[in-house]
Design a protein around this motif. Structure first.
Motif, PDB file in Angstrom:
ATOM      1  N   ALA A   4       0.738  -1.262  -0.027  1.00  0.00           N
ATOM      2  CA  ALA A   4       0.179   0.210   0.057  1.00  0.00           C
ATOM      3  C   ALA A   4       0.786   1.219  -0.018  1.00  0.00           C
ATOM      4  O   ALA A   4       1.996   1.109   0.407  1.00  0.00           O
ATOM      5  CB  ALA A   4      -0.947   0.053   1.099  1.00  0.00           C
ATOM      6  N   ARG A   5       0.455   2.347  -0.602  1.00  0.00           N
ATOM      7  CA  ARG A   5       1.108   3.728  -0.439  1.00  0.00           C
ATOM      8  C   ARG A   5       0.768   4.443   0.439  1.00  0.00           C
ATOM      9  O   ARG A   5       1.330   5.624   0.534  1.00  0.00           O
ATOM     10  CB  ARG A   5       0.753   4.246  -1.780  1.00  0.00           C
ATOM     11  CG  ARG A   5       0.915   3.408  -3.056  1.00  0.00           C
ATOM     12  CD  ARG A   5       0.408   4.074  -4.347  1.00  0.00           C
ATOM     13  NE  ARG A   5       0.605   2.977  -5.462  1.00  0.00           N
ATOM     14  CZ  ARG A   5       1.386   3.462  -6.417  1.00  0.00           C
ATOM     15  NH1 ARG A   5       1.995   4.608  -6.827  1.00  0.00           N
ATOM     16  NH2 ARG A   5       1.501   2.731  -7.401  1.00  0.00           N
ATOM     17  N   LYS A   6       0.314   4.167   1.456  1.00  0.00           N
ATOM     18  CA  LYS A   6       0.355   4.828   3.104  1.00  0.00           C
ATOM     19  C   LYS A   6       0.287   3.894   4.011  1.00  0.00           C
ATOM     20  O   LYS A   6       0.157   2.583   3.938  1.00  0.00           O
ATOM     21  CB  LYS A   6      -1.086   5.834   2.912  1.00  0.00           C
ATOM     22  CG  LYS A   6      -2.466   4.679   2.816  1.00  0.00           C
ATOM     23  CD  LYS A   6      -3.446   5.699   2.364  1.00  0.00           C
ATOM     24  CE  LYS A   6      -4.838   4.698   2.299  1.00  0.00           C
ATOM     25  NZ  LYS A   6      -6.020   5.814   2.229  1.00  0.00           N
ATOM     26  N   PRO A   7       0.787   4.416   5.313  1.00  0.00           N
ATOM     27  CA  PRO A   7       0.809   3.725   6.333  1.00  0.00           C
ATOM     28  C   PRO A   7      -0.677   3.360   7.308  1.00  0.00           C
ATOM     29  O   PRO A   7      -1.766   3.534   6.558  1.00  0.00           O
ATOM     30  CB  PRO A   7       1.346   4.624   7.390  1.00  0.00           C
ATOM     31  CG  PRO A   7       1.079   5.774   6.965  1.00  0.00           C
ATOM     32  CD  PRO A   7       0.913   5.812   5.473  1.00  0.00           C
ATOM     33  N   ASN A   8      -0.624   2.347   7.881  1.00  0.00           N
ATOM     34  CA  ASN A   8      -1.806   1.993   8.840  1.00  0.00           C
ATOM     35  C   ASN A   8      -2.812   0.842   8.072  1.00  0.00           C
ATOM     36  O   ASN A   8      -3.921   1.010   8.246  1.00  0.00           O
ATOM     37  CB  ASN A   8      -2.504   3.022   9.363  1.00  0.00           C
ATOM     38  CG  ASN A   8      -1.633   3.880  10.291  1.00  0.00           C
ATOM     39  OD1 ASN A   8      -0.874   3.298  11.366  1.00  0.00           O
ATOM     40  ND2 ASN A   8      -1.429   5.200  10.335  1.00  0.00           N
ATOM     41  N   ASN A  52       7.794   0.725  13.565  1.00  0.00           N
ATOM     42  CA  ASN A  52       7.387   1.780  12.774  1.00  0.00           C
ATOM     43  C   ASN A  52       7.203   1.114  11.295  1.00  0.00           C
ATOM     44  O   ASN A  52       7.583  -0.073  11.108  1.00  0.00           O
ATOM     45  CB  ASN A  52       8.525   2.587  12.783  1.00  0.00           C
ATOM     46  CG  ASN A  52       8.695   3.251  13.724  1.00  0.00           C
ATOM     47  OD1 ASN A  52       7.780   3.611  14.657  1.00  0.00           O
ATOM     48  ND2 ASN A  52       9.939   3.503  14.371  1.00  0.00           N
ATOM     49  N   PHE A  53       6.270   1.800  10.684  1.00  0.00           N
ATOM     50  CA  PHE A  53       6.046   1.393   9.243  1.00  0.00           C
ATOM     51  C   PHE A  53       7.162   1.973   8.539  1.00  0.00           C
ATOM     52  O   PHE A  53       8.046   2.818   8.876  1.00  0.00           O
ATOM     53  CB  PHE A  53       4.825   2.082   8.666  1.00  0.00           C
ATOM     54  CG  PHE A  53       3.577   1.501   9.265  1.00  0.00           C
ATOM     55  CD1 PHE A  53       2.920   0.519   8.614  1.00  0.00           C
ATOM     56  CD2 PHE A  53       2.929   1.876  10.214  1.00  0.00           C
ATOM     57  CE1 PHE A  53       1.967  -0.014   8.972  1.00  0.00           C
ATOM     58  CE2 PHE A  53       1.882   1.541  10.787  1.00  0.00           C
ATOM     59  CZ  PHE A  53       1.099   0.200   9.841  1.00  0.00           C
ATOM     60  N   ASN A 191       0.716   6.706  15.714  1.00  0.00           N
ATOM     61  CA  ASN A 191       1.977   5.957  16.457  1.00  0.00           C
ATOM     62  C   ASN A 191       2.278   6.686  17.999  1.00  0.00           C
ATOM     63  O   ASN A 191       2.739   6.156  18.801  1.00  0.00           O
ATOM     64  CB  ASN A 191       3.133   5.778  15.816  1.00  0.00           C
ATOM     65  CG  ASN A 191       2.734   4.766  14.569  1.00  0.00           C
ATOM     66  OD1 ASN A 191       1.705   4.019  14.592  1.00  0.00           O
ATOM     67  ND2 ASN A 191       3.323   4.773  13.418  1.00  0.00           N
ATOM     68  N   ILE A 192       2.347   7.961  17.871  1.00  0.00           N
ATOM     69  CA  ILE A 192       2.570   8.745  19.248  1.00  0.00           C
ATOM     70  C   ILE A 192       1.337   8.743  20.288  1.00  0.00           C
ATOM     71  O   ILE A 192       1.667   8.435  21.559  1.00  0.00           O
ATOM     72  CB  ILE A 192       2.992  10.034  18.826  1.00  0.00           C
ATOM     73  CG1 ILE A 192       4.029  10.193  18.238  1.00  0.00           C
ATOM     74  CG2 ILE A 192       3.073  11.165  20.126  1.00  0.00           C
ATOM     75  CD1 ILE A 192       4.479  11.389  17.532  1.00  0.00           C
TER      76      ILE A 192
END
Length: 270
Positions: A4-8, A52-53, A191-192
């Protein structure tokens, strides 16, 4: 399957400490298995310790024309059809990041080298201001060849066509860069917040449990430890806030500078 082109997301890339990457879904499954049970078998024991991603991969994947899967699915290919077969080599991610950051610029430079201002008919080199693009023949032509061979054809001044292509390419680069950091910061924000909330919940629970400690001395000692943890949390948070505020200020400055003709760059380079 492609990342995928984005996180999560399930297919978002995750970075293993051995230098490889796998999707978020497989990462979560594999990390719970013993080494001999999983598909990823490595001599390193800390491969799955990275929470992390792989934002350096998300960065380049978000630039849609920079990389594509080859027909075999085992290599990467850029827009100039240069095939990369070394993506499975275990290299340090910051070396890869440097290369990927430079890839769009190198691609444009190589494309420029392939397209000098040479007439496709007579092969004479002319200034771009004096050349034309024949829309019917799809050729770059000089004024002489225009008169001799293409006078009745629909044509465009070459500099206008080049300027249009440059503008479209730069707009695409801008959209990709902004989208990359928008997605990156959104993922980092999530993530924070998760560990921040977990820290607050666990610390207040620890403080509440002091009521069940049998002696005043032990309870006081535990509360002092909790107070120190809270102070350290405040310290690291306060150190981060100025950087966030500076970033916000610099982005506003850049936004305002869009309408100014004399922009020379940020004075301190941030």
């Amino acid at each position: 399957m492609p990342f995928a082109r984005k996180p999560n997301e399930a297919r978002s890339p995750r970075h293993l400490y051995c230098g490889l990457a796998m999707c978020h879904e497989c990462f979560e499954k594999e990390m719970r298995l013993e080494n001999e049970e999983g598909k990823h078998r490595c001599v390193r024991e800390d491969c799955f310790d990275n929470p992390n991603f792989a934002f350096y991969l998300i960065n380049v994947l978000s630039q849609e024309d920079s990389l594509a899967l080859s027909p075999l699915g085992d290599a990467l290919q850029n827009s100039l059809n240069v095939q990369f077969v070394t993506m499975n080599i275990r290299i340090k991610h910051f070396h890869l990041l440097d290369f990927l950051n430079e890839l769009p610029m190198m691609t444009r430079q190589m494309e420029g080298m392939r397209n000098p201002r040479v007439c496709d008919d007579c092969k004479e080199t002319r200034s771009i201001d004096k050349m034309y693009h024949c829309n019917k023949c799809d050729l770059k032509i000089c004024p002489d060849c225009l008169i001799e061979e293409h006078l009745s054809h629909e044509k465009t001044r070459l500099w206008k066509k080049a300027l249009c292509e440059m503008t479209e390419a730069q707009q695409k680069d801008t959209a990709n860069v902004v989208k990359t950091y928008n997605d990156l910061f959104a993922g980092m924000h999530e993530n924070i917040l998760k560990p921040l909330k977990a820290f607050g919940t666990k610390l207040t629970s620890k403080e509440e449990n002091c009521m069940n400690i049998s002696t005043f001395g032990e309870a006081k000692k535990t509360l002092e430890k909790c107070a120190k943890l809270r102070e350290d949390f405040e310290t690291i948070s306060e150190k981060l806030i100025p950087d966030l505020r500076r970033y916000e200020t610099k982005v506003k400055i850049l936004t305002e500078a869009i309408d100014k003709d004399d922009y020379q760059g940020l004075e301190d380079g941030f």
